[in-house]
Design a protein around this motif. Structure first.
Motif, PDB file in Angstrom:
ATOM      1  N   GLN A 211       3.980   1.840 -13.534  1.00  0.00           N
ATOM      2  CA  GLN A 211       2.637   1.243 -13.603  1.00  0.00           C
ATOM      3  C   GLN A 211       2.206   0.839 -12.192  1.00  0.00           C
ATOM      4  N   VAL A 212       1.120   1.416 -11.775  1.00  0.00           N
ATOM      5  CA  VAL A 212       0.560   1.033 -10.482  1.00  0.00           C
ATOM      6  C   VAL A 212      -0.658   0.135 -10.736  1.00  0.00           C
ATOM      7  N   SER A 213      -0.856  -0.779  -9.821  1.00  0.00           N
ATOM      8  CA  SER A 213      -1.973  -1.729 -10.017  1.00  0.00           C
ATOM      9  C   SER A 213      -2.531  -2.162  -8.666  1.00  0.00           C
TER      10      SER A 213
ATOM     11  N   ILE B 211       2.474   6.946  -2.575  1.00  0.00           N
ATOM     12  CA  ILE B 211       3.786   6.896  -3.250  1.00  0.00           C
ATOM     13  C   ILE B 211       4.675   7.976  -2.614  1.00  0.00           C
ATOM     14  N   HIS B 212       5.798   7.527  -2.122  1.00  0.00           N
ATOM     15  CA  HIS B 212       6.818   8.458  -1.620  1.00  0.00           C
ATOM     16  C   HIS B 212       7.843   8.662  -2.741  1.00  0.00           C
ATOM     17  N   VAL B 213       7.842   9.892  -3.265  1.00  0.00           N
ATOM     18  CA  VAL B 213       8.804  10.222  -4.332  1.00  0.00           C
ATOM     19  C   VAL B 213      10.027  10.890  -3.680  1.00  0.00           C
ATOM     20  N   LEU B 214      11.159  10.228  -3.745  1.00  0.00           N
ATOM     21  CA  LEU B 214      12.403  10.761  -3.180  1.00  0.00           C
ATOM     22  C   LEU B 214      13.250  11.303  -4.334  1.00  0.00           C
ATOM     23  N   VAL B 215      13.567  12.577  -4.236  1.00  0.00           N
ATOM     24  CA  VAL B 215      14.370  13.226  -5.306  1.00  0.00           C
ATOM     25  C   VAL B 215      15.829  13.027  -4.962  1.00  0.00           C
TER      26      VAL B 215
ATOM     27  N   PHE C   9      11.190  15.548  -1.278  1.00  0.00           N
ATOM     28  CA  PHE C   9      10.284  14.424  -0.902  1.00  0.00           C
ATOM     29  C   PHE C   9       8.848  14.825  -1.218  1.00  0.00           C
ATOM     30  N   TYR C  10       8.182  13.928  -1.961  1.00  0.00           N
ATOM     31  CA  TYR C  10       6.788  14.157  -2.315  1.00  0.00           C
ATOM     32  C   TYR C  10       5.951  12.945  -1.865  1.00  0.00           C
ATOM     33  N   VAL C  11       4.772  13.225  -1.387  1.00  0.00           N
ATOM     34  CA  VAL C  11       3.820  12.159  -1.073  1.00  0.00           C
ATOM     35  C   VAL C  11       2.634  12.281  -2.028  1.00  0.00           C
TER      36      VAL C  11
ATOM     37  N   GLU D 217       0.813  -1.206   0.000  1.00  0.00           N
ATOM     38  CA  GLU D 217       0.000   0.000   0.000  1.00  0.00           C
ATOM     39  C   GLU D 217       0.858   1.272   0.000  1.00  0.00           C
ATOM     40  N   THR D 218       2.149   1.106   0.179  1.00  0.00           N
ATOM     41  CA  THR D 218       3.093   2.258   0.133  1.00  0.00           C
ATOM     42  C   THR D 218       4.203   1.909  -0.846  1.00  0.00           C
TER      43      THR D 218
END
Length: 554
Positions: free
Chosen positions: A442-444, A510-514, A490-492, A423-424
């Motif tokens: 691709q998320v599913s 989704i944790h987007v780490l730059v 960092f983006y959520v 879930e994360t």
């Protein structure tokens, strides 16, 4: 003596005396003579037909009765007596003793026991038995006859001629014999002196064939339908009130029995000749004819009802060999799914059907009515098909059963939330990508429902990262612009998966780490530094702090 030339003389030349036969021994008579001279007379008996029944006193001339008289044996006696007086010539006389009858003999029958037989159809007033009564007495010899006992119904009378006669119609079946006591009495007077005798008469009533056989058997008989061939199902019994061959009975079946039964013409035993089936015919009629052996023959007819008793020879039968049901998985508990019915042609407990269900599950059947219920919550995602065995069992001593298959297909309802796994999600993205749009992920999510209920579309919740990221309805996650780690590292991003209407949703974080790239030069904290140093400062003295900062990391 010559001088007298005389003869003594009796007062009578003939004496007659009458005596009752019951006279006791005593003086019963006396001779008398003419006494011309005082010389005594001597009496004597010269002739005597009574064998000294009468004794003559030679002196007094009196007759003494020596023993009992019997009129019926000898009714008179004749004696010749002689009288002698001195030297006179003897003289004789006749003496008659007449015995008078007294009623001392009862009338008597010629026999003490009589036997007679009469056909029961003998006509009334027929005289059939002479009783032959006699009485030794003379004047008392008239008699009267009567039936004293044994004839309470007045069936007989005695004719004045002394013959027993029929007074009423006979019925041997009511009374087959009569034991009569008849009496005879003489007619002496007074009545108290009358004498009586009795005799016994047995009158046998001989049978004629005037009665038809009478059935005594019960009109109804019950037999199991599995009775063996040639077994005795009943014994017919009739009786004929007549006697002898008139009462001998033969039995026959009329043609109404159609060969199902036979009968022994003597014993009346009735046999089964065909297999029975209660389900086809539960009642049979047998018409039996009973005929006697008399002449002419007499017959009776009776119809017997044979009830065929049920045996448990039929299994229950379902209307269908299998049933197929479609039910939604959200059906409420207690809902009736189907009413199944099985029929058993037997009756009673043998035809009473009860229902059982296997295997044990979320379903239950009403044992009596055959109604199938849902008792527990269904979940198609766990079990989408059920195959149930429904058994119908009768209640016979040896139960018989049948089964049917109930196939249940559980239809989907939208009851499962889409689920991302995990879930994360953590995504590393380098800053300053030249073509960030090529960075596609691709998320599913998984939805265990079926069909339209499992078809998902994806969208992003709006937040501060709006415009930097996107997701297509089919789940393609894209970075729309290059990122600058030094501005935001960092983006959520929240992506939602939704199914059909009304929609159920699941979310993916989704944790987007730059990730850093070396895109920044170091910079001094000051463009110009001013400091003062004493001239006598020893070597190694720190006189200024100069610092530089680089926005990159690492």
């Amino acid at each position: 003596h010559s001088r007298w030339q005389a003869q003594m003389a009796f007062s009578k030349t003939v004496y007659s005396f009458q005596l009752k036969e019951d006279t006791m021994p005593t003086v019963v008579g006396k001779l008398e003579a003419k006494m011309e001279f005082p010389t005594p007379i001597t009496y004597s008996v010269q002739e005597d037909d009574g064998e000294n029944m009468f004794l003559l006193n030679p002196i007094s001339g009196e007759f003494l009765l020596s023993r009992n008289l019997d009129f019926e044996t000898q009714r008179f006696y004749i004696l010749t007596v002689e009288g002698q007086q001195g030297d006179l010539q003897a003289s004789s006389a006749r003496v008659y003793f007449n015995v008078l009858d007294v009623n001392d003999n009862p009338p008597v029958f010629s026999r003490s026991n009589y036997f007679a037989s009469l056909l029961e159809d003998t006509r009334v007033r027929t005289c059939f038995l002479s009783l032959n009564v006699s009485d030794k007495d003379d004047e008392n010899g008239q008699v009267e006859l009567m039936v004293a006992s044994g004839d309470e119904l007045g069936m007989f009378f005695i004719h004045s001629a002394g013959i027993l006669c029929l007074n009423k119609e006979l019925d041997r079946e009511s009374q087959a014999s009569f034991n009569l006591t008849v009496t005879v009495n003489d007619c002496a007077l007074p009545v108290t002196s009358q004498l009586t005798s009795t005799a016994h008469i047995v009158v046998i009533v001989e049978d004629i064939n005037d009665n038809a056989p009478l059935f005594l058997s019960a009109k109804h008989v019950s037999i199991p339908e599995d009775s063996a061939l040639h077994s005795v199902i009943m014994t017919v019994h009739a009786e004929d009130k007549d006697a002898g061959s008139n009462a001998e009975i033969l039995y026959f079946l009329s043609n109404t029995s159609r060969g199902t039964f036979s009968i022994d013409d003597r014993s009346g035993e009735t046999f089964l000749e065909e297999i029975l089936d209660r389900e086809k015919m539960d009642t049979l009629n047998i018409t039996v004819i009973a005929t006697d052996m008399g002449s002419p023959q007499m017959t009776s007819t009776m119809t017997f009802m044979v009830h065929v008793e049920d045996v448990n020879d039929n299994e229950p039968v379902f209307s269908q060999s299998n049933y197929s049901l479609l039910i939604k998985e959200d059906v409420r508990r207690g809902t009736i799914l189907i009413h199944v019915k099985a029929w058993d042609q037997d009756i009673g407990l043998n035809g009473l059907v009860r229902y059982m269900l296997t295997p044990v599950g979320p379903f239950v059947v009403d044992r009596v009515r055959g109604v199938l219920y849902i008792m527990d919550k269904l979940d198609r995602e766990k079990n989408s098909n059920y195959t149930l065995i429904l058994t119908a069992v009768d209640q016979g001593d040896v139960p018989r059963s049948a089964t049917t298959v109930v196939s249940i297909t559980v239809l989907d309802v939208n009851d499962v939330t889409p689920l991302f796994s995990p879930e994360t999600l953590i995504i590393h993205v380098k800053e300053n990508e030249i073509n960030p749009s090529e960075l596609t992920y691709q998320v599913s999510a998984l939805d265990q429902d079926l069909g339209i209920n499992s078809q998902l579309h994806y969208f992003i919740h709006k937040d501060k990262s709006d415009g930097l990221f996107s997701v297509t309805p089919d789940g393609a996650f894209k970075i729309l612009h290059s990122l600058d780690r030094e501005k935001e590292s960092f983006y959520v991003v929240i992506i939602t998966a939704a199914d059909s209407l009304p929609p159920l949703t699941g979310t993916l974080t989704i944790h987007v780490l730059v990730d850093d790239v070396n895109d920044n030069p170091p910079e001094f904290s000051e463009d110009l530094y001013n400091t003062i140093v004493s001239e006598d400062s020893p070597i190694g003295t720190v006189f200024a702090m100069i610092s530089a900062f680089d926005a990159d990391e690492g």
